[in-house]
Motif scaffolding. Structure first.
Motif, PDB file in Angstrom:
ATOM      1  N   TYR A 202      23.486  94.857 -54.802  1.00  0.00           N
ATOM      2  CA  TYR A 202      24.568  95.836 -54.855  1.00  0.00           C
ATOM      3  C   TYR A 202      25.601  95.431 -55.896  1.00  0.00           C
ATOM      4  O   TYR A 202      25.917  94.248 -56.031  1.00  0.00           O
ATOM      5  CB  TYR A 202      25.297  95.942 -53.507  1.00  0.00           C
ATOM      6  CG  TYR A 202      24.395  96.196 -52.325  1.00  0.00           C
ATOM      7  CD1 TYR A 202      23.816  97.440 -52.120  1.00  0.00           C
ATOM      8  CD2 TYR A 202      24.132  95.185 -51.409  1.00  0.00           C
ATOM      9  CE1 TYR A 202      22.994  97.672 -51.033  1.00  0.00           C
ATOM     10  CE2 TYR A 202      23.313  95.407 -50.321  1.00  0.00           C
ATOM     11  CZ  TYR A 202      22.742  96.661 -50.133  1.00  0.00           C
ATOM     12  OH  TYR A 202      21.933  96.883 -49.069  1.00  0.00           O
TER      13      TYR A 202
ATOM     14  N   GLN B  27      29.467  96.927 -56.763  1.00  0.00           N
ATOM     15  CA  GLN B  27      30.526  97.885 -56.483  1.00  0.00           C
ATOM     16  C   GLN B  27      31.690  97.574 -57.414  1.00  0.00           C
ATOM     17  O   GLN B  27      32.138  96.423 -57.483  1.00  0.00           O
ATOM     18  CB  GLN B  27      30.961  97.781 -55.025  1.00  0.00           C
ATOM     19  CG  GLN B  27      29.851  98.157 -54.053  1.00  0.00           C
ATOM     20  CD  GLN B  27      30.171  97.717 -52.654  1.00  0.00           C
ATOM     21  OE1 GLN B  27      29.832  96.603 -52.269  1.00  0.00           O
ATOM     22  NE2 GLN B  27      30.841  98.578 -51.889  1.00  0.00           N
TER      23      GLN B  27
ATOM     24  N   GLU C 120      24.879  83.730 -58.292  1.00  0.00           N
ATOM     25  CA  GLU C 120      25.345  83.645 -56.907  1.00  0.00           C
ATOM     26  C   GLU C 120      26.118  82.364 -56.612  1.00  0.00           C
ATOM     27  O   GLU C 120      26.590  82.175 -55.508  1.00  0.00           O
ATOM     28  CB  GLU C 120      24.155  83.782 -55.946  1.00  0.00           C
ATOM     29  CG  GLU C 120      23.172  82.652 -56.010  1.00  0.00           C
ATOM     30  CD  GLU C 120      22.118  82.773 -57.118  1.00  0.00           C
ATOM     31  OE1 GLU C 120      21.189  81.977 -57.106  1.00  0.00           O
ATOM     32  OE2 GLU C 120      22.238  83.646 -58.001  1.00  0.00           O
TER      33      GLU C 120
ATOM     34  N   MET D 254      32.914  87.932 -56.325  1.00  0.00           N
ATOM     35  CA  MET D 254      33.943  88.895 -56.702  1.00  0.00           C
ATOM     36  C   MET D 254      34.516  88.576 -58.074  1.00  0.00           C
ATOM     37  O   MET D 254      34.615  87.408 -58.456  1.00  0.00           O
ATOM     38  CB  MET D 254      35.052  88.893 -55.667  1.00  0.00           C
ATOM     39  CG  MET D 254      34.616  89.469 -54.355  1.00  0.00           C
ATOM     40  SD  MET D 254      35.876  89.280 -53.106  1.00  0.00           S
ATOM     41  CE  MET D 254      35.102  88.075 -52.058  1.00  0.00           C
TER      42      MET D 254
ATOM     43  N   TYR E  79      36.453  98.705 -52.614  1.00  0.00           N
ATOM     44  CA  TYR E  79      35.367  98.833 -53.580  1.00  0.00           C
ATOM     45  C   TYR E  79      34.679 100.169 -53.363  1.00  0.00           C
ATOM     46  O   TYR E  79      34.528 100.619 -52.232  1.00  0.00           O
ATOM     47  CB  TYR E  79      34.355  97.698 -53.415  1.00  0.00           C
ATOM     48  CG  TYR E  79      34.912  96.371 -53.849  1.00  0.00           C
ATOM     49  CD1 TYR E  79      35.086  96.094 -55.191  1.00  0.00           C
ATOM     50  CD2 TYR E  79      35.264  95.422 -52.915  1.00  0.00           C
ATOM     51  CE1 TYR E  79      35.609  94.873 -55.596  1.00  0.00           C
ATOM     52  CE2 TYR E  79      35.786  94.203 -53.313  1.00  0.00           C
ATOM     53  CZ  TYR E  79      35.965  93.948 -54.655  1.00  0.00           C
ATOM     54  OH  TYR E  79      36.479  92.757 -55.047  1.00  0.00           O
TER      55      TYR E  79
ATOM     56  N   THR F 243      26.605  91.695 -54.803  1.00  0.00           N
ATOM     57  CA  THR F 243      25.945  91.179 -53.607  1.00  0.00           C
ATOM     58  C   THR F 243      24.504  90.841 -53.947  1.00  0.00           C
ATOM     59  O   THR F 243      23.760  91.685 -54.450  1.00  0.00           O
ATOM     60  CB  THR F 243      25.990  92.207 -52.460  1.00  0.00           C
ATOM     61  OG1 THR F 243      27.350  92.578 -52.236  1.00  0.00           O
ATOM     62  CG2 THR F 243      25.409  91.611 -51.190  1.00  0.00           C
TER      63      THR F 243
ATOM     64  N   ASP G 251      28.001 101.771 -54.200  1.00  0.00           N
ATOM     65  CA  ASP G 251      27.077 100.882 -54.899  1.00  0.00           C
ATOM     66  C   ASP G 251      26.575 101.603 -56.152  1.00  0.00           C
ATOM     67  O   ASP G 251      25.993 102.685 -56.065  1.00  0.00           O
ATOM     68  CB  ASP G 251      25.908 100.522 -53.978  1.00  0.00           C
ATOM     69  CG  ASP G 251      24.803  99.771 -54.698  1.00  0.00           C
ATOM     70  OD1 ASP G 251      25.116  99.012 -55.638  1.00  0.00           O
ATOM     71  OD2 ASP G 251      23.642  99.954 -54.328  1.00  0.00           O
TER      72      ASP G 251
ATOM     73  N   THR H  75      24.912  86.692 -50.376  1.00  0.00           N
ATOM     74  CA  THR H  75      26.022  86.059 -51.081  1.00  0.00           C
ATOM     75  C   THR H  75      26.791  87.108 -51.871  1.00  0.00           C
ATOM     76  O   THR H  75      26.197  87.943 -52.554  1.00  0.00           O
ATOM     77  CB  THR H  75      25.515  84.971 -52.049  1.00  0.00           C
ATOM     78  OG1 THR H  75      24.824  83.979 -51.308  1.00  0.00           O
ATOM     79  CG2 THR H  75      26.658  84.336 -52.829  1.00  0.00           C
ATOM     80  N   GLU H  76      28.128  87.058 -51.766  1.00  0.00           N
ATOM     81  CA  GLU H  76      28.979  87.982 -52.507  1.00  0.00           C
ATOM     82  C   GLU H  76      29.797  87.219 -53.537  1.00  0.00           C
ATOM     83  O   GLU H  76      30.343  86.160 -53.246  1.00  0.00           O
ATOM     84  CB  GLU H  76      29.909  88.733 -51.562  1.00  0.00           C
ATOM     85  CG  GLU H  76      29.181  89.674 -50.633  1.00  0.00           C
ATOM     86  CD  GLU H  76      30.125  90.454 -49.742  1.00  0.00           C
ATOM     87  OE1 GLU H  76      31.269  90.007 -49.502  1.00  0.00           O
ATOM     88  OE2 GLU H  76      29.706  91.525 -49.264  1.00  0.00           O
TER      89      GLU H  76
ATOM     90  N   LEU I 146      32.451  93.682 -57.132  1.00  0.00           N
ATOM     91  CA  LEU I 146      31.824  92.912 -56.067  1.00  0.00           C
ATOM     92  C   LEU I 146      30.315  92.976 -56.282  1.00  0.00           C
ATOM     93  O   LEU I 146      29.739  94.056 -56.359  1.00  0.00           O
ATOM     94  CB  LEU I 146      32.185  93.498 -54.701  1.00  0.00           C
ATOM     95  CG  LEU I 146      31.515  92.878 -53.479  1.00  0.00           C
ATOM     96  CD1 LEU I 146      31.939  91.413 -53.317  1.00  0.00           C
ATOM     97  CD2 LEU I 146      31.865  93.674 -52.229  1.00  0.00           C
TER      98      LEU I 146
END
Length: 123
Positions: A47, A49, A116, A100, A58, A92, A61, A97-98, A90
């Motif tokens: 994803y 965003q 990541e 930013m 956000y 993903t 997607d 794991t996100e 953002l």
């Protein structure tokens, strides 16, 4: 003769636009707001965003039903109807794991290298 010159000039402009990437949509202020996201990580990005800094959350997607595989690049164009140049993003990854990224100027930047494990690099 005049019609030939106009046709030649039009053809030249179309070729120049294709060569320079000018076919990418611009907003009313004449600025581009697209970004190439380069996945330099070890797993796919599921994803992405991106929303302008004035938005409280956000957005949707931008990848839809696709993903960014390891080593791939995808050009994304966030919603730009409010005239902002600065955006938050953002990312993903497949394992959840996100990552930013805050306050990136999409009127100037053209690429984000992201993995990541850390902070994305804006170029």
């Amino acid at each position: 003769m005049r019609a030939f010159n106009i046709r030649l000039m039009t053809t030249a402009l179309v070729v120049m636009a294709a060569m320079t990437g000018a076919a990418v949509a611009r907003s009313d202020d004449g600025l581009y707001r697209w970004i190439d996201v380069v996945n330099v990580g070890d797993q796919p990005i599921w994803y992405v965003q991106i929303s302008d800094v004035g938005d409280g959350h956000y957005g949707r997607d931008l990848l839809g039903d696709q993903m960014i595989l390891v080593g791939d690049t995808v050009r994304l164009e966030p919603d730009r109807d409010r005239g902002y140049c600065k955006f938050d993003a953002l990312f993903t990854f497949a394992d959840g794991t996100e990552v930013m990224l805050w306050d990136v100027n999409l009127c100037e930047a053209t690429k984000i290298f992201v993995d990541e494990n850390g902070t994305p690099i804006v170029a």
